[in-house]
Design a protein around this motif. Structure first.
Motif, short mmCIF file in Angstrom:
data_model
loop_
_atom_site.label_atom_id
_atom_site.label_comp_id
_atom_site.label_asym_id
_atom_site.label_seq_id
_atom_site.Cartn_x
_atom_site.Cartn_y
_atom_site.Cartn_z
N TYR A 68 12.39 -2.85 0.84
CA TYR A 68 11.94 -3.60 2.01
C TYR A 68 12.60 -3.05 3.26
O TYR A 68 11.96 -2.83 4.29
CB TYR A 68 12.28 -5.08 1.80
CG TYR A 68 11.88 -5.99 2.92
CD1 TYR A 68 10.56 -6.34 3.11
CD2 TYR A 68 12.85 -6.52 3.77
CE1 TYR A 68 10.19 -7.18 4.14
CE2 TYR A 68 12.49 -7.38 4.79
CZ TYR A 68 11.17 -7.70 4.97
OH TYR A 68 10.81 -8.54 5.98
N GLU A 69 13.90 -2.81 3.20
CA GLU A 69 14.63 -2.26 4.33
C GLU A 69 14.09 -0.89 4.71
O GLU A 69 13.89 -0.59 5.89
CB GLU A 69 16.11 -2.16 4.01
CG GLU A 69 16.96 -1.67 5.16
CD GLU A 69 18.44 -1.70 4.86
OE1 GLU A 69 19.11 -0.77 5.32
OE2 GLU A 69 18.91 -2.62 4.18
N ALA A 70 13.81 -0.05 3.72
CA ALA A 70 13.28 1.29 3.98
C ALA A 70 11.92 1.22 4.66
O ALA A 70 11.63 1.99 5.58
CB ALA A 70 13.20 2.08 2.68
N ALA A 71 11.07 0.28 4.22
CA ALA A 71 9.75 0.13 4.84
C ALA A 71 9.88 -0.30 6.30
O ALA A 71 9.16 0.20 7.17
CB ALA A 71 8.92 -0.88 4.05
N LEU A 72 10.79 -1.21 6.58
CA LEU A 72 11.00 -1.64 7.96
C LEU A 72 11.55 -0.52 8.82
O LEU A 72 11.21 -0.39 9.99
CB LEU A 72 11.92 -2.85 8.00
CG LEU A 72 11.33 -4.16 7.48
CD1 LEU A 72 12.40 -5.23 7.43
CD2 LEU A 72 10.16 -4.60 8.32
N MET A 104 15.65 -5.72 13.12
CA MET A 104 16.12 -6.02 11.78
C MET A 104 17.63 -5.89 11.77
O MET A 104 18.18 -4.89 12.22
CB MET A 104 15.50 -5.03 10.80
CG MET A 104 16.06 -5.13 9.40
SD MET A 104 15.43 -3.93 8.25
CE MET A 104 16.15 -2.43 8.85
N GLN A 105 18.27 -6.88 11.26
CA GLN A 105 19.72 -6.80 11.09
C GLN A 105 20.00 -6.39 9.66
O GLN A 105 19.53 -7.00 8.71
CB GLN A 105 20.39 -8.13 11.41
CG GLN A 105 21.89 -8.01 11.38
CD GLN A 105 22.57 -9.27 11.88
OE1 GLN A 105 21.95 -10.31 12.00
NE2 GLN A 105 23.83 -9.16 12.18
N ARG A 106 20.74 -5.33 9.50
CA ARG A 106 21.05 -4.83 8.16
C ARG A 106 21.98 -5.78 7.44
O ARG A 106 22.82 -6.43 8.05
CB ARG A 106 21.71 -3.47 8.25
CG ARG A 106 20.79 -2.44 8.83
CD ARG A 106 21.33 -1.05 8.63
NE ARG A 106 20.38 -0.10 9.11
CZ ARG A 106 19.29 0.28 8.48
NH1 ARG A 106 19.01 -0.22 7.30
NH2 ARG A 106 18.46 1.14 8.99
N SER A 148 8.94 1.57 10.50
CA SER A 148 8.11 0.94 11.52
C SER A 148 8.61 1.30 12.92
O SER A 148 9.80 1.27 13.19
CB SER A 148 8.12 -0.57 11.35
OG SER A 148 7.45 -1.18 12.43
N GLU A 149 7.67 1.59 13.80
CA GLU A 149 8.03 1.90 15.19
C GLU A 149 8.40 0.64 15.97
O GLU A 149 9.02 0.73 17.03
CB GLU A 149 6.86 2.59 15.88
CG GLU A 149 6.50 3.94 15.30
CD GLU A 149 5.28 4.53 15.97
OE1 GLU A 149 4.86 4.04 17.03
OE2 GLU A 149 4.75 5.50 15.44
#
Length: 84
Positions: free
Chosen positions: A15-19, A1-3, A22-23
């Protein structure tokens, strides 16, 4: 994921926090040097591009074109021009 840069009002922080939890998701800074960006994109299993259909119904994505050009498949939302 690119911030996304912090001034991007369209980015969903939940959405960013959920990603982040993720491992299997690699988090990258918003701005990468070109060589690093292309290396990471070419090594990815796929590019997840969850663009909002309303915002991307008539426009493309440089990231999508870069990924496809490097042989990396893209997963995009229906209703975007990229999906067509």
């Amino acid at each position: 994921m690119q911030r996304m840069p912090s001034d991007n009002s369209g980015w969903n922080k939940d959405y960013e926090a959920a990603l982040d939890r993720s491992e299997n998701v690699v988090s990258l800074p918003a701005n990468l040097p070109d060589a690093e960006y292309r290396r990471v994109l070419s090594e990815a299993h796929f590019a997840l591009l969850p663009y909002h259909p309303e915002s991307y119904k008539d426009r493309g994505s440089g990231v999508a074109w870069d990924a496809l050009g490097l042989g990396t498949p893209c997963i995009v939302r229906a209703g975007t021009a990229i999906a067509d």
